[in-house]
Design a protein around this motif. Structure first.
Motif, short mmCIF file in Angstrom:
data_model
loop_
_atom_site.label_atom_id
_atom_site.label_comp_id
_atom_site.label_asym_id
_atom_site.label_seq_id
_atom_site.Cartn_x
_atom_site.Cartn_y
_atom_site.Cartn_z
N ALA A 68 36.10 23.22 39.37
CA ALA A 68 35.71 24.62 39.57
C ALA A 68 35.62 25.31 38.22
O ALA A 68 36.46 25.09 37.34
CB ALA A 68 36.75 25.32 40.45
N ALA A 69 34.62 26.13 38.04
CA ALA A 69 34.38 26.77 36.74
C ALA A 69 35.54 27.69 36.39
O ALA A 69 35.86 28.63 37.11
CB ALA A 69 33.08 27.56 36.78
N ILE A 70 36.21 27.39 35.25
CA ILE A 70 37.31 28.19 34.74
C ILE A 70 36.91 28.68 33.35
O ILE A 70 36.49 27.89 32.52
CB ILE A 70 38.62 27.37 34.65
CG1 ILE A 70 38.97 26.78 36.01
CG2 ILE A 70 39.75 28.23 34.12
CD1 ILE A 70 39.32 27.79 37.06
N ASN A 71 37.05 29.98 33.12
CA ASN A 71 36.68 30.56 31.84
C ASN A 71 37.84 31.41 31.30
O ASN A 71 38.84 31.62 31.98
CB ASN A 71 35.43 31.43 31.98
CG ASN A 71 34.20 30.61 32.35
OD1 ASN A 71 33.60 29.94 31.51
ND2 ASN A 71 33.83 30.64 33.63
N LEU A 72 37.70 31.88 30.06
CA LEU A 72 38.71 32.74 29.47
C LEU A 72 38.94 33.96 30.36
O LEU A 72 37.99 34.65 30.72
CB LEU A 72 38.27 33.18 28.07
CG LEU A 72 38.12 32.07 27.02
CD1 LEU A 72 37.54 32.62 25.74
CD2 LEU A 72 39.45 31.40 26.77
#
Length: 395
Positions: free
Chosen positions: A231-235
């Motif tokens: 799953a897309a995880i960003n800052l």
């Protein structure tokens, strides 16, 4: 003969007419045949493979068209965290007078500026306890929490644990929305999961993926397992919720491996079961207590021509800390540990988990092999000393 032929033709016409009428009736009233058969005690036949015994997943034979219900259940518990701290920097102060500036250039000066870190958190208790990542709030002077409904609350730090990168905050708000834990649905590789958080300041962002693996260990010295997901995880996602398709908490998002490492779709979360244990210990005592044997260990090496599997059962002692519990019990480097208490040791990672779960001060029997000879030692565990995390946390 002619009379017999006429009779057959008459019967054939009525049969054809009857079939035509039955076809029309079945088109207009599809269930009438089943009702007639049931009325005379007959049961309709089922097509092969259409029985009710087909396996289902959590009561569903197929995935949902939308995950909106799961998001609606989980999202109100996910909060935005703004951690503020004063940063001291050294600089050069220039003179306002051009002559002095030309003669002396400038003088050293110390400047202070306010820095804000963005992150996410999850409300896990009706008493207002919030789980987030330690690196989000580390060294913060002021922590503000923005709730789903727009309320803002000042948060107090209850305690933190560097090994799991978890921190527990407490906010004083009425009727906080609490996320349910996925107690009855443990995480499995291949499960669909949703990440909810505040990436790049875009609050209440939802991304979807699957669980790529479970039981990942990110440090050879840490006993903690992590969930790997794509799953897309960003800052800004750090500390946010990883939930299943029922809207239940599966993990706390903590780490992403960015494109700088030529990686894509590799992120990690702390399992909800581990997060709950950390939460309970921090609430009770302000910190997490783990057992410690006082040894470093690794996998058991096997000779290439031995015919044994590449990774044999147990863990080999690579180093013994002087004065530690294992040293006092007589455990030596190169010993192979096969059993702790009543449990067999699968590998080094399994031993790390088992020793950390034991309370300091407890006595446990450790069994193994020394130069091929069985041995037993009774070890009194100490409290695990704090470790400096080695992983780079970018979430």
């Amino acid at each position: 003969m002619k009379q017999a032929v006429g009779t057959l033709a008459f019967i054939a016409r009525f049969v054809v007419l009857g079939l035509a009428v039955a076809f029309v009736i079945s088109l207009l009233w599809p269930g009438v045949g089943d009702r007639l058969r049931a009325g005379v005690g007959l049961h309709s036949a089922q097509a092969p493979g259409s029985g009710t015994s087909a396996p289902t997943i959590r009561g569903r034979s197929s995935g949902p068209v939308s995950y909106a219900d799961a998001v609606a259940r989980a999202a109100p518990s996910v909060v935005n965290i703004y951690a503020n701290k004063m940063v001291t920097e050294q600089g050069v102060q220039m003179y306002s007078d051009p002559v002095l500036q030309r003669l002396f250039g400038g003088r050293p000066a110390i400047y202070k500026r306010r820095e804000q870190s963005l992150g996410s958190g999850v409300i896990v208790s009706s008493q207002g306890y919030v789980l987030t990542n330690n690196h989000v709030i580390a060294k913060a002077d002021d922590i503000q929490v923005l709730l789903y409904d727009g309320r803002v609350a000042k948060a107090q730090l209850v305690g933190a644990d560097a090994e799991t990168d978890l921190a527990v905050l407490k906010i004083d708000v009425s009727s906080p929305p609490v996320i349910p834990f996925a107690d009855e649905h443990p995480a499995r590789t291949g499960d669909v999961v949703l990440a909810i958080g505040n990436p790049l300041g875009l609050n209440q962002t939802v991304t979807m993926g699957i669980i790529s693996a479970i039981g990942r260990q990110l440090s050879s010295s840490s006993p903690e397992d992590f969930i790997q997901t794509d799953a897309a995880i960003n800052l800004g996602n750090s500390g946010g919720a990883l939930v299943n398709t029922d809207g239940e908490l599966v993990g706390i998002n903590t780490l992403l491996i960015g494109k700088a490492a030529n990686a894509e779709g590799i992120s990690f979360a702390i399992p909800a079961s581990s997060a709950r244990k950390v939460l309970e210990q921090i609430i009770d005592s302000g910190h997490v207590v783990r057992g410690w044997l006082g040894v470093d260990y690794t996998f058991v090496p096997v000779a290439a021509d031995s015919g044994l599997p590449a990774a044999a059962r147990g863990a080999q002692v690579s180093d013994v800390y002087p004065g530690g519990p294992a040293a006092q019990a007589g455990i030596q480097p190169h010993d192979i540990l096969l059993r702790i208490g009543k449990d067999d040791i699968v590998d080094a990672a399994d031993l790390r988990r088992r020793e950390a779960a034991l309370p300091p001060g407890s006595k446990v029997e450790v069994s193994g092999l020394r130069n091929g000879t069985p041995f037993h030692a009774e070890v009194t565990l100490a409290q695990r000393p704090p470790l400096t995390p080695t992983a780079s946390l970018d979430g």
